[in-house]
Design a protein around this motif. Structure first.
Motif, PDB file in Angstrom:
ATOM      1  N   ALA A 119       0.746  -1.186   0.039  1.00  0.00           N
ATOM      2  CA  ALA A 119       0.153  -0.146  -0.073  1.00  0.00           C
ATOM      3  C   ALA A 119       0.745   1.234   0.222  1.00  0.00           C
ATOM      4  N   THR A 120       0.390   2.202  -0.744  1.00  0.00           N
ATOM      5  CA  THR A 120       0.998   3.529  -0.677  1.00  0.00           C
ATOM      6  C   THR A 120      -0.111   4.663  -0.874  1.00  0.00           C
ATOM      7  N   VAL A 121       0.253   5.842  -0.551  1.00  0.00           N
ATOM      8  CA  VAL A 121      -0.861   6.991  -0.820  1.00  0.00           C
ATOM      9  C   VAL A 121      -1.215   6.920  -2.096  1.00  0.00           C
ATOM     10  N   TYR A 122      -2.551   7.466  -2.470  1.00  0.00           N
ATOM     11  CA  TYR A 122      -3.083   7.024  -3.786  1.00  0.00           C
ATOM     12  C   TYR A 122      -2.469   8.073  -4.816  1.00  0.00           C
ATOM     13  N   TRP A 123      -1.472   9.216  -4.437  1.00  0.00           N
ATOM     14  CA  TRP A 123      -1.210   9.993  -5.626  1.00  0.00           C
ATOM     15  C   TRP A 123      -0.037   9.534  -5.974  1.00  0.00           C
ATOM     16  N   ARG A 124       0.716   8.484  -5.291  1.00  0.00           N
ATOM     17  CA  ARG A 124       2.017   7.681  -5.577  1.00  0.00           C
ATOM     18  C   ARG A 124       1.664   6.483  -6.426  1.00  0.00           C
ATOM     19  N   CYS A 125       0.372   6.280  -6.431  1.00  0.00           N
ATOM     20  CA  CYS A 125       0.089   4.719  -6.950  1.00  0.00           C
ATOM     21  C   CYS A 125       0.512   4.767  -8.545  1.00  0.00           C
ATOM     22  N   LYS A 126       1.239   3.759  -8.925  1.00  0.00           N
ATOM     23  CA  LYS A 126       1.674   3.772 -10.255  1.00  0.00           C
ATOM     24  C   LYS A 126       1.061   2.386 -11.070  1.00  0.00           C
ATOM     25  N   ASP A 127       0.733   1.326 -10.264  1.00  0.00           N
ATOM     26  CA  ASP A 127       0.164   0.110 -10.999  1.00  0.00           C
ATOM     27  C   ASP A 127      -0.878  -0.474  -9.888  1.00  0.00           C
ATOM     28  N   LEU A 128      -2.061  -0.238 -10.319  1.00  0.00           N
ATOM     29  CA  LEU A 128      -3.333  -0.541  -9.314  1.00  0.00           C
ATOM     30  C   LEU A 128      -3.444  -1.935  -9.491  1.00  0.00           C
ATOM     31  N   ASP A 129      -2.748  -2.830 -10.290  1.00  0.00           N
ATOM     32  CA  ASP A 129      -2.947  -4.365 -10.193  1.00  0.00           C
ATOM     33  C   ASP A 129      -2.143  -4.883  -9.066  1.00  0.00           C
ATOM     34  N   VAL A 130      -1.128  -4.249  -8.591  1.00  0.00           N
ATOM     35  CA  VAL A 130      -0.133  -4.647  -7.771  1.00  0.00           C
ATOM     36  C   VAL A 130      -0.284  -3.915  -6.308  1.00  0.00           C
ATOM     37  N   GLN A 131      -0.588  -2.612  -6.528  1.00  0.00           N
ATOM     38  CA  GLN A 131      -0.527  -1.662  -5.618  1.00  0.00           C
ATOM     39  C   GLN A 131      -1.997  -1.207  -4.918  1.00  0.00           C
ATOM     40  N   THR A 132      -2.155  -1.002  -3.608  1.00  0.00           N
ATOM     41  CA  THR A 132      -3.421  -0.794  -2.978  1.00  0.00           C
ATOM     42  C   THR A 132      -3.049   0.627  -2.562  1.00  0.00           C
ATOM     43  N   ALA A 133      -4.202   1.607  -2.822  1.00  0.00           N
ATOM     44  CA  ALA A 133      -4.117   3.135  -2.543  1.00  0.00           C
ATOM     45  C   ALA A 133      -4.530   3.257  -1.065  1.00  0.00           C
ATOM     46  N   ILE A 134      -3.628   4.154  -0.562  1.00  0.00           N
ATOM     47  CA  ILE A 134      -4.230   4.559   0.795  1.00  0.00           C
ATOM     48  C   ILE A 134      -4.851   6.308   0.488  1.00  0.00           C
ATOM     49  N   VAL A 135      -6.156   6.536   1.244  1.00  0.00           N
ATOM     50  CA  VAL A 135      -6.429   7.756   1.113  1.00  0.00           C
ATOM     51  C   VAL A 135      -6.608   8.399   2.483  1.00  0.00           C
ATOM     52  N   PRO A 136      -5.786   9.146   2.895  1.00  0.00           N
ATOM     53  CA  PRO A 136      -5.878   9.894   4.099  1.00  0.00           C
ATOM     54  C   PRO A 136      -7.218  10.688   4.110  1.00  0.00           C
ATOM     55  N   MET A 137      -8.113  10.594   5.544  1.00  0.00           N
ATOM     56  CA  MET A 137      -9.217  11.487   5.480  1.00  0.00           C
ATOM     57  C   MET A 137      -9.826  11.905   6.747  1.00  0.00           C
ATOM     58  N   SER A 138     -10.739  12.461   6.961  1.00  0.00           N
ATOM     59  CA  SER A 138     -11.398  12.749   8.167  1.00  0.00           C
ATOM     60  C   SER A 138     -12.819  12.800   7.828  1.00  0.00           C
ATOM     61  N   ALA A 139     -13.589  11.483   8.268  1.00  0.00           N
ATOM     62  CA  ALA A 139     -15.071  11.581   7.626  1.00  0.00           C
ATOM     63  C   ALA A 139     -15.931  12.498   8.745  1.00  0.00           C
ATOM     64  N   TYR A 140     -15.166  13.119   9.983  1.00  0.00           N
ATOM     65  CA  TYR A 140     -15.572  13.969  10.719  1.00  0.00           C
ATOM     66  C   TYR A 140     -16.133  15.159  10.266  1.00  0.00           C
ATOM     67  N   ASP A 141     -15.157  15.789   9.522  1.00  0.00           N
ATOM     68  CA  ASP A 141     -15.182  17.129   9.045  1.00  0.00           C
ATOM     69  C   ASP A 141     -15.284  17.020   7.490  1.00  0.00           C
ATOM     70  N   GLY A 142     -15.001  15.879   6.873  1.00  0.00           N
ATOM     71  CA  GLY A 142     -15.017  15.892   5.238  1.00  0.00           C
ATOM     72  C   GLY A 142     -13.887  15.989   4.703  1.00  0.00           C
ATOM     73  N   CYS A 143     -12.735  16.499   5.336  1.00  0.00           N
ATOM     74  CA  CYS A 143     -11.471  16.573   4.649  1.00  0.00           C
ATOM     75  C   CYS A 143     -10.636  15.202   4.166  1.00  0.00           C
ATOM     76  N   GLY A 144     -10.725  15.300   2.950  1.00  0.00           N
ATOM     77  CA  GLY A 144     -10.279  14.127   2.058  1.00  0.00           C
ATOM     78  C   GLY A 144     -11.288  13.203   1.655  1.00  0.00           C
ATOM     79  N   VAL A 145     -12.473  13.230   1.815  1.00  0.00           N
ATOM     80  CA  VAL A 145     -13.471  12.507   1.466  1.00  0.00           C
ATOM     81  C   VAL A 145     -13.675  12.639   0.029  1.00  0.00           C
ATOM     82  N   SER A 146     -13.526  13.614  -0.473  1.00  0.00           N
ATOM     83  CA  SER A 146     -13.790  14.024  -1.966  1.00  0.00           C
ATOM     84  C   SER A 146     -12.720  12.954  -2.782  1.00  0.00           C
ATOM     85  N   ASP A 147     -11.385  13.292  -2.222  1.00  0.00           N
ATOM     86  CA  ASP A 147     -10.374  12.342  -2.864  1.00  0.00           C
ATOM     87  C   ASP A 147     -10.780  10.740  -2.815  1.00  0.00           C
TER      88      ASP A 147
END
Length: 589
Positions: free
Chosen positions: A188-216
């Motif tokens: 896994a790596t942060v989503y903006w550094r994902c190069k190959d979705l067949d072998v990598q899993t994206a991490i999207v940092p966020m705060s569901a409480y205030d909505g920060c990163g939910v759009s990402d």
């Protein structure tokens, strides 16, 4: 460029996205953020108890990602996203299995400060087993010390506004989570550094409480679903419909919530479903559609905006009203019976789904308490939880507790099993009066683990009274060395019943009069089913023994050996009764 979708938008259905993760990692809060709702506040104990589905339409998706989409200029072709919310508590593993088996894609929520926890690890195993792609929602970034909140802003923009010290704290926590994921085979790596979705899993940092990163998270999810998974999202005419929950709704009686993934359903369709008592063939009387941006879960009165329809097309969350839905198995597939179908053959296909349930639900034949829940899915979870904790179960039921449910309690003259555990259901006044008359205690709660705590408190009171009365049936037990599960504190040991019977609360002694312990739970060794009474001579039972005083703790292999026998102490009246009985038998001979 590698992942592109050339399909016509009219040919695509909405993907089903399952939200999984440990309890209290923000799964329902995330969906509340997307829906602009407050379902989390209405959950008992703040914990999701049932499985639910929500349709987020294309217009709402486009609005959520509008700010980020200025840079990507991504064209949304999918008609929307369907999210399935699953409970995170360990008891609801059956619902997580059900949710993960339905989904096309998944969001695994992980709390950044706590990292990977028990049910998150279980969820990873389920997703890998089903070969389901997923994204990690690294939630609660607002818990990082010094983090300044920027509600509903994209994560990268909010991150750039933080101090260097906060950024370092974030990087450290991210590094720990990535390492924990790697330990379980997830690259896994942060989503903006994902190069190959067949072998990598994206991490999207966020705060569901205030909505920060939910759009990402929404943008990345729809990018993957539309461009990488579009082939499995092509509409199909063949019906694909699964039962999410079965429950009692006010004004309708028993209904079932289903997720229609492909095909159509209409009023008057003859359908066949899997039930606890065999295949059920019935006719759809009514179809109730859950409105967009609203969770389809639970009782009809909570979804007053729901509308009736004559024909439903995929993808939809529906409430079906028909006859004979009482014992329908949650998670099973719904079939439409056509004229050319062989009903008997279809019935056999339908009932194959029950095998896994039968291995989990174990009902005792020699007594035990009654368990009643609002939905069959919750009932399954509660039964597994109680059985795991050695609580004997005598009978089960669904819906509000009525006098007939009180009458269904398998009466236990020793008292410990005269209980109804009511999970998220109402108790009628007549049932309460009937229970008072018959000496049945009703323990009610909307939180699963609170029910167990209350029952354990009742058991302690029962054992205290049993110790004060002193009298207990005579019995003799021998050690079965094949079933030594725990050698001390508590002692969990297999014992073969030689004479008499025993129940929860029975006090056992060695031949020299040494008190070994008090029976806290009894299981049949062959099935693992918890029971209140052991009375079959020659059968081995697994006993958990505890000491209620500060006396000596017995250890198998030091104080107890395989040739030892356990006894109960009897009073003088019991001795006289046994002596008279023996004299009568001699005279008869």
């Amino acid at each position: 460029k590698k992942y592109t979708c050339d399909a016509d938008p009219k040919d695509l259905r909405a993907p089903v996205i399952c939200v999984l993760g440990h309890v209290d990692t923000g799964k329902t809060t995330l969906l509340d953020c997307l829906r602009a709702s407050s379902v989390q506040d209405g959950e008992e104990g703040g914990i999701t108890q049932q499985i639910g589905a929500t349709l987020i339409p294309k217009k709402a998706v486009a609005s959520r990602i509008a700010q980020l989409n200025e840079y990507t200029n991504f064209q949304v072709k999918l008609p929307g996203l369907v999210f399935i919310d699953t409970p995170g508590h360990e008891s609801f593993s059956n619902m997580r299995v059900r949710g993960s088996s339905l989904c096309d894609f998944a969001v695994l929520t992980i709390e950044i400060m706590n990292g990977l926890q028990g049910q998150s690890i279980e969820s990873i195993k389920l997703l890998r087993k089903g070969k389901t792609k997923f994204v990690v929602g690294l939630n609660k970034v607002d818990r990082i010390g010094g983090w300044v909140a920027y509600p509903n802003l994209g994560f990268r923009s909010a991150y750039e506004k933080q101090t260097e010290e906060v950024k370092e704290r974030f990087k450290e926590r991210l590094k720990i989570v990535r390492r924990e994921l790697s330990d379980h085979g997830v690259n896994a790596t942060v989503y903006w550094r994902c190069k190959d979705l067949d072998v990598q899993t994206a991490i999207v940092p966020m705060s569901a409480y205030d909505g920060c990163g939910v759009s990402d998270l929404v943008l990345f999810t729809i990018l993957v679903c539309q461009n990488l998974l579009y082939k499995i999202l092509l509409k199909k005419e063949e019906l694909q419909c699964n039962v999410l929950e079965v429950h009692t709704s006010r004004g309708l009686g028993t209904t079932c919530d289903v997720l229609l993934v492909n095909g159509t359903l209409k009023i008057g369709d003859k359908i066949m479903l899997c039930s606890l008592n065999g295949p059920v063939q019935t006719t759809i009387r009514s179809l109730i559609v859950s409105p967009e941006m609203t969770e389809m879960k639970g009782k009809t009165e909570k979804t007053a905006a729901s509308s009736h329809t004559k024909v439903a097309t995929a993808v939809q969350g529906l409430k079906i009203w028909a006859k004979n839905l009482d014992q329908i198995v949650s998670g099973s597939q719904l079939y439409v019976v056509k004229k050319k179908d062989n009903v008997q053959t279809l019935g056999k296909i339908v009932m194959r789904q029950l095998d896994s349930l039968k291995t989990r639900v174990q009902i005792g034949k020699t007594g035990g308490l009654r368990v009643q829940a609002s939905t069959l899915g919750s009932l399954e979870a509660l039964l597994e939880f109680l059985n795991l904790n050695g609580v004997p179960i005598g009978s089960i039921g669904l819906g509000p507790i009525n006098p007939r449910d009180v009458s269904a309690v398998k009466y236990d003259k020793r008292g410990v099993g005269n209980v109804i555990l009511a999970f998220d259901v109402k108790v009628t006044r007549q049932a309460a009066n009937e229970a008072l008359t018959k000496g049945v205690e009703i323990i009610s709660s909307g939180v699963i683990y609170q029910l167990l705590d209350q029952f354990q408190e009742r058991k302690k009171r029962f054992l205290r009274v049993a110790r004060e009365t002193g009298a207990q049936p005579p019995c003799v037990l021998t050690v079965n060395p094949q079933f030594i599960l725990k050698e001390y504190d508590p002692l969990i040991i297999g014992m073969r019943l030689s004479i008499g019977s025993l129940s929860i609360g029975t006090r056992l002694y060695l031949v020299d009069g040494a008190f070994v312990g008090e029976v806290e739970s009894i299981r049949a060794a062959d099935t693992g089913t918890a029971v209140t009474v052991a009375q079959t001579i020659g059968v081995t039972y697994i006993l958990q023994l505890g000491t209620w005083d500060s006396g000596r703790r017995f250890v198998y292999g030091r104080d107890i050996f395989e040739d030892d026998r356990f006894y109960t102490k009897i009073n003088y009246a019991q001795f006289r009764e046994m002596k008279i009985g023996m004299q009568k038998r001699k005279q008869a001979l």
